[in-house]
Design a protein around this motif. Structure first.
Motif, PDB file in Angstrom:
ATOM      1  N   LYS A  36      87.009  43.509 -20.710  1.00 27.22           N
ATOM      2  CA  LYS A  36      86.902  44.397 -21.866  1.00 27.22           C
ATOM      3  C   LYS A  36      86.514  45.810 -21.446  1.00 27.22           C
ATOM      4  O   LYS A  36      85.988  46.020 -20.343  1.00 27.22           O
ATOM      5  CB  LYS A  36      85.859  43.864 -22.860  1.00 27.22           C
ATOM      6  CG  LYS A  36      86.117  42.435 -23.305  1.00 27.22           C
ATOM      7  CD  LYS A  36      87.476  42.271 -23.964  1.00 27.22           C
ATOM      8  CE  LYS A  36      87.727  40.854 -24.423  1.00 27.22           C
ATOM      9  NZ  LYS A  36      89.109  40.604 -24.817  1.00 27.22           N
ATOM     10  N   VAL A  37      86.730  46.743 -22.363  1.00 23.87           N
ATOM     11  CA  VAL A  37      86.370  48.137 -22.107  1.00 23.87           C
ATOM     12  C   VAL A  37      85.480  48.622 -23.245  1.00 23.87           C
ATOM     13  O   VAL A  37      85.892  48.632 -24.401  1.00 23.87           O
ATOM     14  CB  VAL A  37      87.625  49.024 -22.004  1.00 23.87           C
ATOM     15  CG1 VAL A  37      87.220  50.500 -21.904  1.00 23.87           C
ATOM     16  CG2 VAL A  37      88.444  48.633 -20.777  1.00 23.87           C
ATOM     17  N   GLY A  38      84.262  49.003 -22.885  1.00 24.65           N
ATOM     18  CA  GLY A  38      83.345  49.504 -23.907  1.00 24.65           C
ATOM     19  C   GLY A  38      82.981  50.949 -23.741  1.00 24.65           C
ATOM     20  O   GLY A  38      82.464  51.578 -24.668  1.00 24.65           O
ATOM     21  N   CYS A  39      83.215  51.502 -22.539  1.00 23.39           N
ATOM     22  CA  CYS A  39      82.752  52.883 -22.340  1.00 23.39           C
ATOM     23  C   CYS A  39      83.590  53.679 -21.345  1.00 23.39           C
ATOM     24  O   CYS A  39      83.584  54.899 -21.384  1.00 23.39           O
ATOM     25  CB  CYS A  39      81.304  52.872 -21.863  1.00 23.39           C
ATOM     26  SG  CYS A  39      81.076  52.221 -20.192  1.00 23.39           S
ATOM     27  N   GLU A  40      84.275  53.017 -20.422  1.00 22.10           N
ATOM     28  CA  GLU A  40      85.026  53.686 -19.345  1.00 22.10           C
ATOM     29  C   GLU A  40      84.156  54.632 -18.540  1.00 22.10           C
ATOM     30  O   GLU A  40      84.615  55.665 -18.060  1.00 22.10           O
ATOM     31  CB  GLU A  40      86.224  54.453 -19.927  1.00 22.10           C
ATOM     32  CG  GLU A  40      87.326  53.542 -20.414  1.00 22.10           C
ATOM     33  CD  GLU A  40      88.656  54.256 -20.543  1.00 22.10           C
ATOM     34  OE1 GLU A  40      88.677  55.316 -21.169  1.00 22.10           O
ATOM     35  OE2 GLU A  40      89.642  53.747 -19.987  1.00 22.10           O
ATOM     36  N   ALA A  41      82.891  54.315 -18.421  1.00 22.29           N
ATOM     37  CA  ALA A  41      82.003  55.218 -17.702  1.00 22.29           C
ATOM     38  C   ALA A  41      80.963  54.488 -16.863  1.00 22.29           C
ATOM     39  O   ALA A  41      80.011  55.101 -16.389  1.00 22.29           O
ATOM     40  CB  ALA A  41      81.305  56.137 -18.708  1.00 22.29           C
ATOM     41  N   GLY A  42      81.124  53.181 -16.722  1.00 26.25           N
ATOM     42  CA  GLY A  42      80.164  52.443 -15.904  1.00 26.25           C
ATOM     43  C   GLY A  42      78.847  52.160 -16.594  1.00 26.25           C
ATOM     44  O   GLY A  42      77.878  51.785 -15.939  1.00 26.25           O
ATOM     45  N   ASP A  43      78.792  52.312 -17.926  1.00 29.70           N
ATOM     46  CA  ASP A  43      77.514  52.160 -18.622  1.00 29.70           C
ATOM     47  C   ASP A  43      77.310  50.808 -19.295  1.00 29.70           C
ATOM     48  O   ASP A  43      76.171  50.420 -19.539  1.00 29.70           O
ATOM     49  CB  ASP A  43      77.375  53.238 -19.714  1.00 29.70           C
ATOM     50  CG  ASP A  43      77.310  54.630 -19.124  1.00 29.70           C
ATOM     51  OD1 ASP A  43      76.711  54.784 -18.041  1.00 29.70           O
ATOM     52  OD2 ASP A  43      77.851  55.559 -19.745  1.00 29.70           O
ATOM     53  N   CYS A  44      78.392  50.098 -19.671  1.00 29.67           N
ATOM     54  CA  CYS A  44      78.203  48.922 -20.533  1.00 29.67           C
ATOM     55  C   CYS A  44      78.434  47.589 -19.833  1.00 29.67           C
ATOM     56  O   CYS A  44      77.973  46.560 -20.319  1.00 29.67           O
ATOM     57  CB  CYS A  44      79.102  49.018 -21.758  1.00 29.67           C
ATOM     58  SG  CYS A  44      80.851  48.654 -21.443  1.00 29.67           S
ATOM     59  N   GLY A  45      79.175  47.562 -18.752  1.00 29.10           N
ATOM     60  CA  GLY A  45      79.384  46.317 -18.016  1.00 29.10           C
ATOM     61  C   GLY A  45      80.389  45.367 -18.649  1.00 29.10           C
ATOM     62  O   GLY A  45      80.615  44.271 -18.121  1.00 29.10           O
ATOM     63  N   ALA A  46      81.015  45.757 -19.767  1.00 36.89           N
ATOM     64  CA  ALA A  46      81.984  44.862 -20.415  1.00 36.89           C
ATOM     65  C   ALA A  46      83.175  44.590 -19.509  1.00 36.89           C
ATOM     66  O   ALA A  46      83.869  43.587 -19.661  1.00 36.89           O
ATOM     67  CB  ALA A  46      82.465  45.477 -21.728  1.00 36.89           C
ATOM     68  N   CYS A  47      83.408  45.491 -18.560  1.00 34.93           N
ATOM     69  CA  CYS A  47      84.587  45.392 -17.697  1.00 34.93           C
ATOM     70  C   CYS A  47      84.266  44.727 -16.360  1.00 34.93           C
ATOM     71  O   CYS A  47      85.031  44.864 -15.399  1.00 34.93           O
ATOM     72  CB  CYS A  47      85.129  46.791 -17.447  1.00 34.93           C
ATOM     73  SG  CYS A  47      83.918  47.825 -16.608  1.00 34.93           S
ATOM     74  N   SER A  48      83.144  44.014 -16.297  1.00 39.86           N
ATOM     75  CA  SER A  48      82.728  43.428 -15.009  1.00 39.86           C
ATOM     76  C   SER A  48      83.779  42.454 -14.467  1.00 39.86           C
ATOM     77  O   SER A  48      84.254  41.570 -15.181  1.00 39.86           O
ATOM     78  CB  SER A  48      81.405  42.680 -15.189  1.00 39.86           C
ATOM     79  OG  SER A  48      80.393  43.566 -15.576  1.00 39.86           O
ATOM     80  N   ALA A  58      85.026  47.436 -13.497  1.00 38.11           N
ATOM     81  CA  ALA A  58      86.424  47.738 -13.177  1.00 38.11           C
ATOM     82  C   ALA A  58      86.844  49.109 -13.681  1.00 38.11           C
ATOM     83  O   ALA A  58      87.784  49.709 -13.163  1.00 38.11           O
ATOM     84  CB  ALA A  58      87.333  46.664 -13.764  1.00 38.11           C
ATOM     85  N   CYS A  59      86.129  49.636 -14.683  1.00 40.63           N
ATOM     86  CA  CYS A  59      86.521  50.953 -15.208  1.00 40.63           C
ATOM     87  C   CYS A  59      86.205  52.067 -14.237  1.00 40.63           C
ATOM     88  O   CYS A  59      86.733  53.178 -14.368  1.00 40.63           O
ATOM     89  CB  CYS A  59      85.858  51.221 -16.552  1.00 40.63           C
ATOM     90  SG  CYS A  59      84.090  51.537 -16.457  1.00 40.63           S
ATOM     91  N   THR A  60      85.342  51.810 -13.263  1.00 37.91           N
ATOM     92  CA  THR A  60      85.000  52.863 -12.307  1.00 37.91           C
ATOM     93  C   THR A  60      85.689  52.661 -10.958  1.00 37.91           C
ATOM     94  O   THR A  60      85.411  53.373 -10.000  1.00 37.91           O
ATOM     95  CB  THR A  60      83.472  52.932 -12.075  1.00 37.91           C
ATOM     96  OG1 THR A  60      83.048  51.659 -11.561  1.00 37.91           O
ATOM     97  CG2 THR A  60      82.717  53.233 -13.345  1.00 37.91           C
TER      98      THR A  60
HETATM   99  S1  FES Z   1      83.904  49.765 -19.725  1.00 37.08           S
HETATM  100 FE1  FES Z   1      81.776  50.103 -19.808  1.00 37.08          FE
HETATM  101  S2  FES Z   1      81.188  49.862 -17.736  1.00 37.08           S
HETATM  102 FE2  FES Z   1      83.324  49.720 -17.697  1.00 37.08          FE
END
Ligand code: FES
Ligand code: FES
Length: 914
Positions: A36-48, A58-60
């Motif tokens: 998942k994508v919650g922020c595209e900034a490395g802040d939420c961890g949804a994309c682990s 993964a977004c970073t």
């Molecule tokens: S989408 Fe939030 S850390 Fe990657």
């Protein structure tokens, strides 16, 4: 760039720009949407995901560095069977609510367990510390991970006829733990276009859009730009029709930072490099109103010309003469409290897609209120409501923030006009700057009592910053005066509110509709009053508690179902033990001071003195399955499961025989909004009534008595009636348009009585009650707070599913912790999840839930709501505990370390700094 890597055990060849995000490749090119994508900034961890066995966001990760590497997503873990115990443990313990964070949690937990097969709580918190969850309060996630290595329990099945009361796992849980549930951004239709909004960077400005034709010519792949003039119908929306005032696209002036002025739609490739700063628009910045005090000044510009002094609405509840009561009170305490903007911060940003199907428009998007969306979109596009279909996607958290329209009208406009599917997903900053917030408040309280500790009078005066548009401002202004005194009895009462427009983002619905802010003021004043009187703080509340038979501040009398005293009594042993422990701890000198705080809540379930119906339809198919048309949106709170449990028992069949349909406005009746803690009570009652009706119809098919038992099997209905067994061949019966052989539909609208000009009447058919107790430590040198434990006693009428009720309590408490200690949304400054802090797994202490079942006479099987009740007392109980520990009252939240430290220093100097 060409590269070769392994994804979920399979060799993959890719050709992609080296800086493309791994999330983009996984989700949009390979269809692996469990990430998942919650922020595209490395802040939420949804994309682990796992990169060479290590957890990464993964977004970073740029795809260019992955040549020869190994990536594993939740889909890969699921297929491998490696996390089966973990997934079952998540289901068993209720560790997934909305489920948007669940893939990130599972991937992180899988990595931990691979490395440490029997971790302790600290290790779990460390491993999962980078993944944000806004729903669960993390406690059940920790429990599930700790239990996973040895987890071997069979799935809990409710005994037949006794689904209500059973701790069954969520009926929609398996899709959440497998990552197969589809949220708004997880669906990519064929030939889809992508939309992005152009938004005002200023709180108030005039604007002029430049050469659109030139813009289109110089940006190949951009296919259209829409502005206000392109909206065929009413360029206004708002949840309350009589004050709907928000344009879909601003016309000539913007009223808050983040307001949309244009919509750009293009091919996917073109929109990947879309730069909103190159859009031709000229901004003419105007003076703006930043706070309600300024906005109410005579001479201040009016955001809406017909609203004098920028006041959207005022609210009042008055009983007796509060001024006279305060004048005759032996002791009066008073204080003024303020709270700021709080952001919903659901992990799923607003997202969805729309497509035109002939002369109809279909919108698939995240929402809490599909039928209202339908009406509003029809008006905006000047269509007949029958031409609009809303198909809600899974909702990755809502908390009130997805009650207002967001992407829906923009998607509908573009898809309608262009005849191609269009998708849109807000970026995190866009979500935060453009959607509603919790109302900032300034609340003054005067409280009077007699020397023997009886409340005499209270006067509450509250001003709420409702921002640029009405949204739920009227609801807050009307709900707060009813609730501002808490669950107590007064000789005289007055609560006044005003919702005032500013050039801030619109304030809307956020779990509690202003009541959490009011409870801070009232419950903190209660502690000061109890101390002035020298009465134990719990005893003071108990002495004045609302009880059955006593009139409320609106003159309503409940003869049963008032469980507040029971909640206080349940906390008594905890209070006594915690106070003793604090005394002992504080006998040792040092900067760390222990404190214990208490606060209560009452909260009316459903709309305030307004019609509030829900309709549920239930049928039986030829194959012998119960089909539940369940339109009450499950935003993670568990409506899918709770309504199914009620339906199964009302019908008299097993929970396992119930299949869910919906929500979809073409197929499921209107179950109202998922708001105001109403679904268990109101939709639950509709499900109960529909279930009983269907049962009668099924019994009639077999000519059986009311006491007969039903058993559904493949294509047949067995009816056991007084020793006689009758079988009905369902396959031989005629079906309706939905393929059902028998069907029943029922509507429930709670009985209320409109409030008069003094706020007297019966605003809610049912109230829930609760009290919470916080134990904490304050480092007085640093002002830092460490929460030790929160004990929550809530009267939920009947716990239809105790596990889900606990989940609501724990999640509400986590958000209450955020309100009390850290959350502070500032337009233009904290528009991301890096600067805007919400509680992480390390911020939520042990939560002990005590469920009180008062068996409400109007609730389905006695049940009432809990969604918002759980948040209300948390912040005041924390503030009261801080005062208990330090002696200082904090009257501005969040109580950040700097504020606490400044208050302590001021108190030491003999001044007051709050
Ligand atoms: S989408 Fe939030 S850390 Fe990657
Ligand atoms: S369940 Fe964690 S964000 Fe919703």
């Amino acid at each position: 760039m060409r590269l070769a890597l392994t994804i979920n055990g399979q060799a993959v060849q890719l050709e992609a720009p080296p800086l493309r995000r791994l999330t983009d490749v996984l989700r949009n090119h390979l269809g692996l949407t469990a990430t998942k994508v919650g922020c595209e900034a490395g802040d939420c961890g949804a994309c682990s995901v796992l990169l060479d066995g290590e957890v990464v966001n993964a977004c970073t990760v740029a795809i260019g560095r992955l040549d020869g590497h190994d990536v594993v997503t939740l889909e890969g873990l699921d297929r491998s069977g490696r996390i089966e115990r973990l997934q079952r443990s998540f289901l068993h313990h209720g560790a997934a609510q909305c489920g948007i964070c669940t893939p990130g949690m599972l991937v992180s937990a899988a990595a931990l367990l691979a490395f440490d097969p029997s971790p302790d709580e600290r290790a779990v918190a460390d491993a999962l510390g980078g993944v944000l969850c806004r729903c669960t309060g993390y406690r059940k996630i920790i429990t599930a991970v700790l239990a996973a290595p040895a987890f071997d329990e069979e799935p809990v099945e409710a005994p037949e006829g006794k689904a209500v009361g059973a701790r069954v796992p969520r009926v929609d849980g398996p899709a959440k733990v497998r990552g197969t549930e589809k949220f708004g951004d997880d669906i990519t239709p064929e030939d889809v276009l992508v939309a992005r909004a152009i938004r005002s960077p200023h709180p108030r400005s005039r604007f002029e859009i430049g050469d659109i034709d030139g813009y289109l010519t110089s940006n190949p792949g951009i296919v259209a730009v829409f502005t206000a003039g392109d909206i065929p119908g009413r360029n206004r929306f708002g949840v309350i029709a009589r004050v709907a005032d928000q344009p879909v696209l601003a016309e000539s002036e913007t009223r808050f930072r983040g307001e949309a002025v244009a919509l750009v739609v293009g091919e996917t490739g073109a929109m990947e490099v879309f730069d909103p700063n190159r859009f031709p628009v000229r901004w003419d910045v105007l003076d703006h109103l930043a706070d309600p005090g300024q906005a109410m000044d005579e001479g201040a510009h009016l955001l809406h010309p017909d609203r004098r002094q920028n006041i959207l609405i005022r609210g009042l509840v008055q009983q007796g003469d509060a001024e006279a009561a305060l004048a005759r009170s032996a002791v009066v305490v008073e204080g003024e409290f303020s709270t700021g903007f709080v952001e919903h911060a659901y992990i799923e940003p607003e997202a969805g897609h729309a497509r035109r199907v002939g002369d109809r428009i279909e919108i698939h998007a995240t929402t809490q209120t599909p039928h209202l969306d339908l009406i509003e979109v029809a008006e905006i596009l000047a269509l007949d409501p029958s031409q609009v279909r809303i198909v809600p996607t899974a909702v990755g958290g809502g908390f009130g923030g997805k009650l207002d329209l967001s992407v829906q009208p923009l998607l509908a406009l573009a898809a309608w006009r262009l005849g191609r599917p269009v998708r849109m997903t807000y970026t995190r900053p866009e979500s935060m700057m453009s959607t509603t917030k919790r109302h900032p408040s300034r609340i003054a309280v005067r409280l009077g009592a007699s020397l023997d500790g009886k409340l005499v009078g209270i006067d509450v005066d509250a001003v709420f910053d409702t921002g640029a548009y009405a949204s739920w401002g009227p609801t807050v202004a009307n709900r707060v005066p009813v609730h501002a005194g808490g669950p107590y009895r007064y000789e005289a009462y007055r609560a006044r509110t005003a919702a005032v427009h500013t050039n801030n983002p619109p304030s809307g619905a956020f779990r509690g509709f202003g009541v959490p802010q009011a409870a801070i003021a009232q419950e903190c004043m209660f502690d000061e009053m109890a101390d002035m009187l020298g009465i134990d703080r719990l005893e003071f509340r108990r002495r004045n508690a609302l009880v059955a038979g006593a009139p409320t501040v609106t003159g309503q009398v409940f003869t049963a179902g008032v469980g507040y005293v029971d909640c206080l009594d349940a906390l008594r042993p905890v209070w006594d033990r915690a106070r003793q422990e604090a005394l002992l701890a504080n006998s040792v000198a040092g900067p760390r001071r222990r404190g214990v705080g208490l606060a209560g809540v009452w909260y009316g379930c459903g709309n305030t003195a307004l019609p509030n119906p829900s309709t549920i339809k239930i049928g039986v198919s030829r194959s012998g399955r119960v089909v539940l048309h369940q339109g009450a949106i499950d935003i993670g709170q568990g409506a899918n499961t709770v309504i199914s449990q009620i339906c199964a028992d009302a019908l008299g069949v097993s929970l396992q025989s119930v299949d869910l349909i919906g929500p979809d406005t073409d197929f499921t009746p209107d179950a109202g909004k998922t708001s105001a803690s109403r679904q268990t009570f109101i939709s639950g009652n509709a499900a109960f009534a529909a279930g009983r009706l269907l049962r009668q119809r099924l019994l009639a098919l077999a000519g059986a008595s009311a006491d007969a038992t039903l058993e559904l099997g493949p294509s047949r209905l067995l009816v056991h009636d007084r020793g006689v067994l009758a079988a009905v061949d369902l396959a031989g019966l005629a079906v309706d348009e939905n393929g059902l052989v028998a069907v029943a539909e029922a509507t429930y609208d709670p009985p209320t009585v409109a409030l008069d000009e003094y706020g007297q009447g019966e605003p809610y058919a049912v109230f829930g009650y609760g009290a919470q107790l916080t134990e904490l430590e304050v480092d007085v040198d640093l002002g830092a707070v460490r929460l030790l434990r929160i004990t929550a006693a809530h009267d939920v009428g009947r716990a239809v599913n105790p596990m889900l009720v606990e989940g609501q309590i724990e999640g509400g408490i986590a958000q209450g912790i955020g309100l009390a200690l850290m959350e502070d949304y500032r337009p233009g400054h904290t528009e991301n999840l890096h600067d805007y802090l919400i509680p992480t797994i390390g911020d939520v202490p042990e939560v002990v839930s005590i469920l009180i079942e008062s068996n409400d006479p109007l609730g389905p099987y006695g049940a009432k709501g809990i969604g918002e009740h759980s948040l209300v007392p948390t912040a005041p109980s924390i503030l009261n505990a801080i005062r208990d520990a330090t002696g200082v009252s904090i009257r501005t939240v969040p109580a950040t370390p700097d504020r606490i430290r400044a208050a302590i220093l001021a108190a030491n100097r003999g001044g007051s700094h709050r």
